[in-house]
Design an enzyme around this catalytic site. Structure first.
Site, PDB file in Angstrom:
ATOM      1  N   HIS A 306       0.853  -1.191   0.000  1.00 50.30           N
ATOM      2  CA  HIS A 306       0.000   0.000   0.000  1.00 50.30           C
ATOM      3  C   HIS A 306       0.885   1.235   0.000  1.00 50.30           C
ATOM      4  CE1 HIS A 306      -3.185   2.809   1.118  1.00 50.30           C
ATOM      5  NE2 HIS A 306      -4.015   1.868   0.706  1.00 50.30           N
ATOM      6  N   ASP A 363      -7.897  -5.284  -0.206  1.00 49.58           N
ATOM      7  CA  ASP A 363      -8.330  -6.196  -1.274  1.00 49.58           C
ATOM      8  C   ASP A 363      -7.976  -7.648  -1.003  1.00 49.58           C
ATOM      9  OD1 ASP A 363      -7.551  -3.448  -3.179  1.00 49.58           O
ATOM     10  OD2 ASP A 363      -9.533  -4.362  -3.230  1.00 49.58           O
TER      11      ASP A 363
HETATM   12  C1  SDX Z   1      -6.204  -0.053  -3.070  1.00 53.03           C
HETATM   13  O1  SDX Z   1      -4.376   4.449  -2.123  1.00 53.03           O
HETATM   14  C2  SDX Z   1      -5.310   3.829  -1.528  1.00 53.03           C
HETATM   15  O2  SDX Z   1      -5.733   4.199  -0.464  1.00 53.03           O
HETATM   16  C3  SDX Z   1      -5.908   2.647  -2.268  1.00 53.03           C
HETATM   17  C4  SDX Z   1      -6.928   1.812  -1.529  1.00 53.03           C
HETATM   18  C5  SDX Z   1      -8.208   2.580  -1.275  1.00 53.03           C
HETATM   19  O3  SDX Z   1      -8.924   2.236  -0.324  1.00 53.03           O
HETATM   20  O4  SDX Z   1      -8.532   3.460  -2.098  1.00 53.03           O
HETATM   21  O5  SDX Z   1      -6.386   1.381  -0.304  1.00 53.03           O
HETATM   22  C6  SDX Z   1      -7.333   0.583  -2.337  1.00 53.03           C
HETATM   23  O6  SDX Z   1      -5.990   0.272  -4.202  1.00 53.03           O
HETATM   24  C7  SDX Z   1      -5.325  -1.019  -2.350  1.00 53.03           C
HETATM   25  C8  SDX Z   1      -4.133  -1.536  -3.205  1.00 53.03           C
HETATM   26  C9  SDX Z   1      -4.632  -2.627  -4.148  1.00 53.03           C
HETATM   27  N1  SDX Z   1      -3.564  -2.989  -5.095  1.00 53.03           N
HETATM   28  C10 SDX Z   1      -2.889  -4.151  -4.989  1.00 53.03           C
HETATM   29  O7  SDX Z   1      -3.051  -4.973  -4.095  1.00 53.03           O
HETATM   30  C11 SDX Z   1      -1.882  -4.375  -6.115  1.00 53.03           C
HETATM   31  C12 SDX Z   1      -0.580  -4.917  -5.524  1.00 53.03           C
HETATM   32  N2  SDX Z   1       0.066  -3.857  -4.769  1.00 53.03           N
HETATM   33  C13 SDX Z   1       1.088  -3.095  -5.468  1.00 53.03           C
HETATM   34  O8  SDX Z   1       0.920  -2.950  -6.835  1.00 53.03           O
HETATM   35  C14 SDX Z   1       1.495  -1.830  -4.704  1.00 53.03           C
HETATM   36  O9  SDX Z   1       1.753  -2.208  -3.416  1.00 53.03           O
HETATM   37  C15 SDX Z   1       0.548  -0.631  -4.689  1.00 53.03           C
HETATM   38  C16 SDX Z   1       0.096  -0.270  -6.036  1.00 53.03           C
HETATM   39  C17 SDX Z   1      -0.629  -0.909  -3.807  1.00 53.03           C
HETATM   40  C18 SDX Z   1       1.347   0.536  -4.084  1.00 53.03           C
HETATM   41  O10 SDX Z   1       2.306   0.889  -5.009  1.00 53.03           O
HETATM   42  P1  SDX Z   1       3.510   1.890  -4.628  1.00 53.03           P
HETATM   43  O11 SDX Z   1       3.215   2.674  -3.417  1.00 53.03           O
HETATM   44  O12 SDX Z   1       3.857   2.627  -5.882  1.00 53.03           O
HETATM   45  O13 SDX Z   1       4.658   0.908  -4.205  1.00 53.03           O
HETATM   46  P2  SDX Z   1       5.811   0.475  -5.156  1.00 53.03           P
HETATM   47  O14 SDX Z   1       5.237  -0.147  -6.377  1.00 53.03           O
HETATM   48  O15 SDX Z   1       6.754   1.628  -5.300  1.00 53.03           O
HETATM   49  O16 SDX Z   1       6.502  -0.674  -4.285  1.00 53.03           O
HETATM   50  C19 SDX Z   1       7.627  -0.429  -3.460  1.00 53.03           C
HETATM   51  C20 SDX Z   1       8.434  -1.731  -3.517  1.00 53.03           C
HETATM   52  C21 SDX Z   1       8.845  -2.101  -4.948  1.00 53.03           C
HETATM   53  O17 SDX Z   1       9.986  -2.911  -4.871  1.00 53.03           O
HETATM   54  P3  SDX Z   1      11.480  -2.206  -5.050  1.00 53.03           P
HETATM   55  O18 SDX Z   1      11.430  -1.408  -6.345  1.00 53.03           O
HETATM   56  O19 SDX Z   1      11.651  -1.336  -3.817  1.00 53.03           O
HETATM   57  O20 SDX Z   1      12.426  -3.382  -5.106  1.00 53.03           O
HETATM   58  O21 SDX Z   1       7.611  -2.813  -3.064  1.00 53.03           O
HETATM   59  C22 SDX Z   1       7.399  -3.739  -4.140  1.00 53.03           C
HETATM   60  C23 SDX Z   1       7.712  -2.993  -5.415  1.00 53.03           C
HETATM   61  O22 SDX Z   1       8.112  -3.894  -6.448  1.00 53.03           O
HETATM   62  N3  SDX Z   1       5.978  -4.148  -4.087  1.00 53.03           N
HETATM   63  C24 SDX Z   1       5.525  -5.347  -4.395  1.00 53.03           C
HETATM   64  C25 SDX Z   1       4.147  -5.310  -4.149  1.00 53.03           C
HETATM   65  N4  SDX Z   1       3.810  -4.094  -3.721  1.00 53.03           N
HETATM   66  C26 SDX Z   1       4.936  -3.367  -3.694  1.00 53.03           C
HETATM   67  N5  SDX Z   1       6.158  -6.468  -4.825  1.00 53.03           N
HETATM   68  C27 SDX Z   1       5.375  -7.553  -5.035  1.00 53.03           C
HETATM   69  N6  SDX Z   1       4.040  -7.600  -4.825  1.00 53.03           N
HETATM   70  C28 SDX Z   1       3.394  -6.497  -4.383  1.00 53.03           C
HETATM   71  N7  SDX Z   1       2.074  -6.538  -4.152  1.00 53.03           N
END
Ligand code: SDX
Length: 428
Positions: A306, A363
């Site tokens: 998140h 989710d």
């Molecule tokens: C919702 O914003 C909100 O409030 C949203 C929400 C709401 O109520 O409105 O809470 C609802 O959208 C919840 C999120 C649902 N999405 C997912 O579950 C999709 C999977 N999650 C990721 O795609 C990610 O965690 C996000 C999109 C939720 C957040 O993305 P960020 O903040 O841009 O984080 P990032 O992609 O920069 O990640 C930081 C690191 C990265 O690795 P490094 O580059 O540091 O090596 O964490 C890793 C990412 O690759 N990472 C993940 C991951 N989430 C982050 N790696 C694997 N699986 C994941 N799920």
């Protein structure tokens, strides 16, 4: 005495004011930065940028806190009443009995959709994505409610909000029934908000769906937990569109489109499909973590991570417990819940997820509870939208009635070619 920060660049320096939120959260006010320095800030994912001051929802990502108008969400779980939370978010306080009864009656009065919408469905392919239908039909409410295209007074906003909040259930249920080749079931004015949605989703002619208290409570809880979440992607989209003074229907339809994304509200569908692949042997839990950590693999552990929570998403904690409670009440089990628990356990013990502070988000368990209620997977994100609608409306209204609000128009850092000449085609 206003807090300030000092910005020093070259031989110049300026003092910038620091805003402090109710909980002391600090923000550097850069609203005059370009005028005073010719410079802008650069924050492409807006992770460090506040686009507004809001009184609606407070999140503390480090401590896993979520409050609606100051009330912790845990306090809505004992007797979940979604319509009460809708009123709280939009009007800023809990309604008294008369206000709640009056608003519930207003929702009942507006539960039907114009018959023209029913005929619109006849032109929609039966396999059309439900979020595409929802966005299109929410926009088309502007066909039938043109008196709410320019709402300025409180009563008009209330009336427009009531139409959206009430009709979104009917639109969603009609979209689901269309995809199933089943007849539309009209709303029943005797039923409460969530019970009416379940009726439209699951009743068939001459056999009314039997609504149980645990299922009705579970749906109220699901909608409450999705009701608002400060400046998430879809809510900021609603604010951006609404900042141009676009009407409420258009602004919320834009929010539906943003929520559709698999990184946002679409994640609840991805989670269930991931759990089903594990259940069916196409993937192991260990494979999921390995793929999720592999930078060359686009796979993500959906339902994890998140932008704001660096601790447990309190909604995930509540939903996990609700899944266990509802299954016990139904005397049922779902292997997907066991798989989800194992996946959570593996991830929370894995350095990759621990180092990045990746925890289950809203989710991760919501789909399992929606399945227990009987909601088809392709309707999960639509249910997220039904829950989030009051938050979108509350945030749209907060911006709309703010006399200081201006059109949202970010700047950029231009990285394209320097000035060049037009070359006539016969010289290229
Ligand atoms: C919702 O914003 C909100 O409030 C949203 C929400 C709401 O109520 O409105 O809470 C609802 O959208 C919840 C999120 C649902 N999405 C997912 O579950 C999709 C999977 N999650 C990721 O795609 C990610 O965690 C996000 C999109 C939720 C957040 O993305 P960020 O903040 O841009 O984080 P990032 O992609 O920069 O990640 C930081 C690191 C990265 O690795 P490094 O580059 O540091 O090596 O964490 C890793 C990412 O690759 N990472 C993940 C991951 N989430 C982050 N790696 C694997 N699986 C994941 N799920």
């Amino acid at each position: 005495m206003v807090d300030t920060v000092t910005l020093i660049y070259g031989d110049k320096q300026i003092e910038l004011p620091v805003l402090r939120g109710t909980e002391g959260d600090p923000a550097i006010d850069v609203s005059q930065l370009r005028a005073r320095t010719g410079m802008i800030t650069y924050d492409p994912s807006l992770a460090n940028t506040g686009i507004c001051q809001s009184q609606i929802t407070f999140i503390d990502g480090e401590r896993g806190i979520l409050r609606y108008r100051g009330i912790p969400i845990e306090q809505f779980t004992a007797k979940p009443n979604f319509v009460e939370v809708v009123w709280l978010l939009i009007f800023g306080r809990l309604p008294n009995k008369e206000e709640l009864a009056e608003f519930s009656e207003l929702l009942t009065e507006n539960e039907l959709v114009h018959e023209g919408i029913k005929y619109q469905f006849q032109r929609i392919p039966v396999d059309a994505p439900p979020m595409a239908i929802l966005s299109a039909i929410v926009t088309s409410l502007a066909f039938y409610h043109q008196q709410f295209l320019a709402v300025e007074d409180r009563e008009s906003i209330v009336q427009a909000a009531a139409r959206l909040i009430s009709k979104v259930r009917t639109i969603a249920a009609f979209a689901c029934r269309r995809s199933q080749g089943l007849p539309f079931i009209y709303p029943d004015p005797k039923l409460r908000y969530c019970a009416n949605f379940l009726h439209m989703m699951f009743s068939i002619p001459y056999r009314q769906y039997e609504i149980t208290p645990e299922v009705e409570d579970a749906l109220n809880l699901l909608f409450i937990l999705h009701a608002d979440h400060e400046q998430n992607c879809s809510t900021s989209t609603v604010r951006l569109v609404g900042s141009a003074r676009a009407n409420l229907f258009a602004s919320c339809a834009a929010g539906v489109c943003a929520l559709w994304g698999p990184l946002h509200g679409g994640a609840n569908v991805e989670v269930i499909q991931m759990l089903e692949r594990i259940r069916d042997g196409g993937l192991s839990a260990e494979d999921c973590l390995r793929h999720a950590k592999d930078k060359d693999n686009p796979f993500r552990l959906y339902g994890f991570g998140h932008r704001v929570y660096r601790n447990f998403d309190p909604r995930a904690t509540i939903l996990k417990a609700a899944c266990e409670r509802v299954f016990a009440q139904m005397n049922r089990n779902d292997p997907l819940l066991d798989i989800a628990r194992k996946l959570e356990e593996l991830a929370l013990a894995d350095p990759y997820f621990v180092e990045r502070q990746l925890y289950p988000n809203v989710d991760f368990y919501s789909g399992i509870l929606l399945r227990a209620i009987g909601i088809p997977t392709n309707m999960f994100t639509v249910c997220f939208a039904i829950g989030r609608l009051p938050g979108w409306i509350a945030q749209w209204k907060e911006q709309h009635i703010d006399p200081t609000s201006r059109i949202l128009r970010p700047r950029q850092v231009y990285a394209g070619p320097p000035e060049s000449r037009y070359v006539p085609i016969d010289q290229r």
